[in-house]
Design a protein around this motif. Structure first.
Motif, PDB file in Angstrom:
ATOM      1  N   ALA A   1       0.828  -1.207   0.000  1.00  0.00           N
ATOM      2  CA  ALA A   1       0.000   0.000   0.000  1.00  0.00           C
ATOM      3  C   ALA A   1       0.861   1.257   0.000  1.00  0.00           C
ATOM      4  CB  ALA A   1      -0.925  -0.005   1.217  1.00  0.00           C
ATOM      5  N   SER A   2       1.966   1.222   0.759  1.00  0.00           N
ATOM      6  CA  SER A   2       2.849   2.399   0.809  1.00  0.00           C
ATOM      7  C   SER A   2       3.514   2.648  -0.534  1.00  0.00           C
ATOM      8  CB  SER A   2       3.909   2.222   1.902  1.00  0.00           C
ATOM      9  OG  SER A   2       4.900   1.280   1.520  1.00  0.00           O
ATOM     10  N   MET A   3       3.829   1.592  -1.261  1.00  0.00           N
ATOM     11  CA  MET A   3       4.414   1.762  -2.589  1.00  0.00           C
ATOM     12  C   MET A   3       3.370   2.299  -3.564  1.00  0.00           C
ATOM     13  SD  MET A   3       7.623   1.081  -2.420  1.00  0.00           S
ATOM     14  CE  MET A   3       8.030   0.943  -4.173  1.00  0.00           C
ATOM     15  N   ALA A   4       2.139   1.797  -3.465  1.00  0.00           N
ATOM     16  CA  ALA A   4       1.077   2.268  -4.355  1.00  0.00           C
ATOM     17  C   ALA A   4       0.755   3.731  -4.104  1.00  0.00           C
ATOM     18  CB  ALA A   4      -0.178   1.416  -4.159  1.00  0.00           C
ATOM     19  N   ALA A   5       0.819   4.143  -2.834  1.00  0.00           N
ATOM     20  CA  ALA A   5       0.522   5.528  -2.475  1.00  0.00           C
ATOM     21  C   ALA A   5       1.754   6.420  -2.538  1.00  0.00           C
ATOM     22  CB  ALA A   5      -0.069   5.587  -1.071  1.00  0.00           C
ATOM     23  N   ALA A   6       2.926   5.823  -2.808  1.00  0.00           N
ATOM     24  CA  ALA A   6       4.195   6.571  -2.840  1.00  0.00           C
ATOM     25  C   ALA A   6       4.424   7.318  -1.534  1.00  0.00           C
ATOM     26  CB  ALA A   6       4.224   7.536  -4.023  1.00  0.00           C
ATOM     27  N   ASN A   7       4.122   6.646  -0.417  1.00  0.00           N
ATOM     28  CA  ASN A   7       4.280   7.268   0.896  1.00  0.00           C
ATOM     29  C   ASN A   7       4.574   6.192   1.930  1.00  0.00           C
ATOM     30  OD1 ASN A   7       3.864   8.518   3.443  1.00  0.00           O
ATOM     31  ND2 ASN A   7       2.627  10.102   2.474  1.00  0.00           N
ATOM     32  N   ALA A   8       5.846   6.119   2.352  1.00  0.00           N
ATOM     33  CA  ALA A   8       6.252   5.098   3.322  1.00  0.00           C
ATOM     34  C   ALA A   8       5.657   5.322   4.700  1.00  0.00           C
ATOM     35  CB  ALA A   8       7.780   5.057   3.418  1.00  0.00           C
ATOM     36  N   SER A   9       5.136   6.525   4.963  1.00  0.00           N
ATOM     37  CA  SER A   9       4.558   6.816   6.269  1.00  0.00           C
ATOM     38  C   SER A   9       3.274   6.053   6.541  1.00  0.00           C
ATOM     39  CB  SER A   9       4.306   8.325   6.417  1.00  0.00           C
ATOM     40  OG  SER A   9       5.513   9.004   6.710  1.00  0.00           O
ATOM     41  N   LEU A  10       2.736   5.357   5.536  1.00  0.00           N
ATOM     42  CA  LEU A  10       1.594   4.497   5.807  1.00  0.00           C
ATOM     43  C   LEU A  10       1.951   3.434   6.837  1.00  0.00           C
ATOM     44  CD1 LEU A  10       0.325   5.858   3.255  1.00  0.00           C
ATOM     45  CD2 LEU A  10      -0.623   3.604   2.699  1.00  0.00           C
ATOM     46  N   TYR A  11       3.244   3.138   6.955  1.00  0.00           N
ATOM     47  CA  TYR A  11       3.668   2.126   7.933  1.00  0.00           C
ATOM     48  C   TYR A  11       3.696   2.671   9.359  1.00  0.00           C
ATOM     49  CZ  TYR A  11       6.501  -1.196  10.516  1.00  0.00           C
ATOM     50  OH  TYR A  11       6.946  -2.079  11.461  1.00  0.00           O
TER      51      TYR A  11
ATOM     52  N   HIS B   1       0.296  13.426   1.080  1.00  0.00           N
ATOM     53  CA  HIS B   1       1.370  14.278   0.572  1.00  0.00           C
ATOM     54  C   HIS B   1       2.477  14.458   1.610  1.00  0.00           C
ATOM     55  CE1 HIS B   1      -1.244  16.909   2.924  1.00  0.00           C
ATOM     56  NE2 HIS B   1      -0.189  17.680   3.110  1.00  0.00           N
ATOM     57  N   HIS B   2       2.241  13.971   2.832  1.00  0.00           N
ATOM     58  CA  HIS B   2       3.168  14.178   3.944  1.00  0.00           C
ATOM     59  C   HIS B   2       3.869  12.863   4.289  1.00  0.00           C
ATOM     60  CE1 HIS B   2       3.745  15.048   8.522  1.00  0.00           C
ATOM     61  NE2 HIS B   2       4.869  15.171   7.853  1.00  0.00           N
ATOM     62  N   GLU B   3       5.173  12.824   4.040  1.00  0.00           N
ATOM     63  CA  GLU B   3       5.976  11.649   4.359  1.00  0.00           C
ATOM     64  C   GLU B   3       7.031  12.039   5.380  1.00  0.00           C
ATOM     65  OE1 GLU B   3       7.651   7.979   1.749  1.00  0.00           O
ATOM     66  OE2 GLU B   3       8.463   9.937   1.221  1.00  0.00           O
ATOM     67  N   ASP B   4       7.267  11.167   6.335  1.00  0.00           N
ATOM     68  CA  ASP B   4       8.268  11.428   7.369  1.00  0.00           C
ATOM     69  C   ASP B   4       9.592  11.843   6.734  1.00  0.00           C
ATOM     70  OD1 ASP B   4      10.516  10.621   9.304  1.00  0.00           O
ATOM     71  OD2 ASP B   4       8.745  10.382  10.559  1.00  0.00           O
ATOM     72  N   TRP B   5      10.229  12.872   7.299  1.00  0.00           N
ATOM     73  CA  TRP B   5      11.473  13.402   6.721  1.00  0.00           C
ATOM     74  C   TRP B   5      12.568  12.345   6.658  1.00  0.00           C
ATOM     75  CZ3 TRP B   5      15.854  13.089   9.618  1.00  0.00           C
ATOM     76  CH2 TRP B   5      15.719  12.933  11.007  1.00  0.00           C
ATOM     77  N   ARG B   6      12.548  11.398   7.590  1.00  0.00           N
ATOM     78  CA  ARG B   6      13.571  10.348   7.567  1.00  0.00           C
ATOM     79  C   ARG B   6      13.430   9.471   6.333  1.00  0.00           C
ATOM     80  NH1 ARG B   6      12.100   8.670  13.623  1.00  0.00           N
ATOM     81  NH2 ARG B   6      10.093   9.172  12.675  1.00  0.00           N
TER      82      ARG B   6
ATOM     83  N   ILE C   1      12.573   0.313   6.526  1.00  0.00           N
ATOM     84  CA  ILE C   1      11.501   1.093   7.127  1.00  0.00           C
ATOM     85  C   ILE C   1      10.403   0.214   7.716  1.00  0.00           C
ATOM     86  CG2 ILE C   1       9.647   2.754   6.598  1.00  0.00           C
ATOM     87  CD1 ILE C   1      11.514   4.048   4.582  1.00  0.00           C
ATOM     88  N   GLN C   2      10.176  -0.961   7.136  1.00  0.00           N
ATOM     89  CA  GLN C   2       9.015  -1.737   7.557  1.00  0.00           C
ATOM     90  C   GLN C   2       9.358  -3.085   8.214  1.00  0.00           C
ATOM     91  OE1 GLN C   2       5.521  -1.329   5.215  1.00  0.00           O
ATOM     92  NE2 GLN C   2       6.360   0.287   3.945  1.00  0.00           N
ATOM     93  N   LEU C   3      10.101  -3.957   7.534  1.00  0.00           N
ATOM     94  CA  LEU C   3      10.337  -5.279   8.109  1.00  0.00           C
ATOM     95  C   LEU C   3      11.176  -5.238   9.382  1.00  0.00           C
ATOM     96  CD1 LEU C   3      10.898  -7.797   5.171  1.00  0.00           C
ATOM     97  CD2 LEU C   3       9.064  -7.778   6.876  1.00  0.00           C
TER      98      LEU C   3
END
Length: 299
Positions: A54-64, A116-121, A143-145
């Protein structure tokens, strides 16, 4: 989608987590018969993979990001209801985990502005990509595993605390309650002080050096680490032979000391020239006595 509204972003996150829960449930059903701890781990990883997709589809790793606080609460709730040993200890542990989870998840929801907001890290990792690794691999593993496995390590001590019968409450349980409650209060207070400081326009360009932040550069991280030590104490009180689950809180210490704290400090150094002086004055985590003068330092 990345330009959508904040409500749309939370709707996407909600749908992703419902799907992750369903994937976890399917994993448990299809692999029934294995040890519950192994089933939990496999379901946890399966849910992480769904959130990764889902994070790849949304282009936002902060979904995790909410996974860190949501998954443990769900896991402990299932353990306590389906396999609980009975007595007061599982109830205490469950209530404390839920209090920690709700507070931490609410803190994330308060600060996240949408897709539109992704963690700066994550933005930094996306730009740097250590070793030239592809972004999808950095996102999946770094970031996830890895955080999923670190948190599962912390939960190993919770397993005996809620499922192993035979030992009544004792002095160690009292200590566990005190440590865990102190950890939650510490995190809550640190976050409130930081939000209040950042909301004041007069503090723009300043380094927070008041309240808990006067004695520790990262009191919120210290609270998070302390919470997992409290969980380990509960596990130790329930089943001393599970002492080896100390690998959980030790893993938390290593994650924060060698990853989270250095990343945050490097960012502050790049944005605030006086932060180097602040680092010499204020320890990263464990506080030490300081002079009574203080406040906020302009950078």
């Amino acid at each position: 989608m990345s330009n959508g509204s904040r409500p749309l972003g939370f709707a996407v996150v909600t749908l992703a987590y419902v799907a992750a829960a369903l994937i976890a449930l399917v994993s448990v059903v299809t692999m029934a018969g294995r040890h519950p701890l192994l089933l939990t781990l496999l379901a946890d990883v399966a849910a992480t993979l769904l959130i990764f997709a889902a994070s790849m589809a949304a282009a936002n790793a902060s979904l995790y990001d909410p996974f860190w606080s949501v998954a443990p609460a769900v896991i402990v709730l299932v353990w306590a209801l389906a396999l609980g040993a009975g007595g007061a200890r599982p109830v205490l542990v469950l209530l404390l985990v839920l209090a920690w989870s709700i507070r931490l998840t609410a803190n994330w929801a308060r600060s996240w502005q949408g897709l539109h907001h992704e963690d700066w890290r994550y933005e930094q990792l996306r730009a740097e990509r250590p070793g030239g690794a592809p972004w999808w691999l950095v996102n999946l593993v770094g970031i996830q595993l890895v955080p999923t496995l670190v948190v599962f390590g912390g939960l190993l001590a919770v397993w005996p605390a809620v499922t192993v019968p035979g030992r009544g409450l004792g002095v160690l349980d009292v200590l566990a309650v005190l440590v865990t409650v102190a950890a939650i209060v510490l995190e809550t207070t640190a976050d409130r002080q930081l939000h209040r400081f950042a909301a004041d326009p007069g503090n723009r360009g300043r380094i927070i050096d008041e309240g808990l932040w006067r004695y520790s550069r990262h009191p919120n991280y210290l609270g998070e680490i302390t919470f997992w030590w409290g969980m380990w104490l509960f596990g130790l009180a329930a089943a001393p032979s599970w002492w080896w689950t100390v690998i959980g809180p030790i893993g938390m210490v290593l994650l924060f000391v060698f990853v989270s704290v250095p990343m945050m400090d490097r960012r502050s150094l790049s944005r605030r020239p006086d932060y180097a002086v602040h680092m010499r004055r204020v320890p990263a985590l464990l506080p030490r006595p300081r002079p009574t003068t203080g406040g906020a330092h302009r950078t």
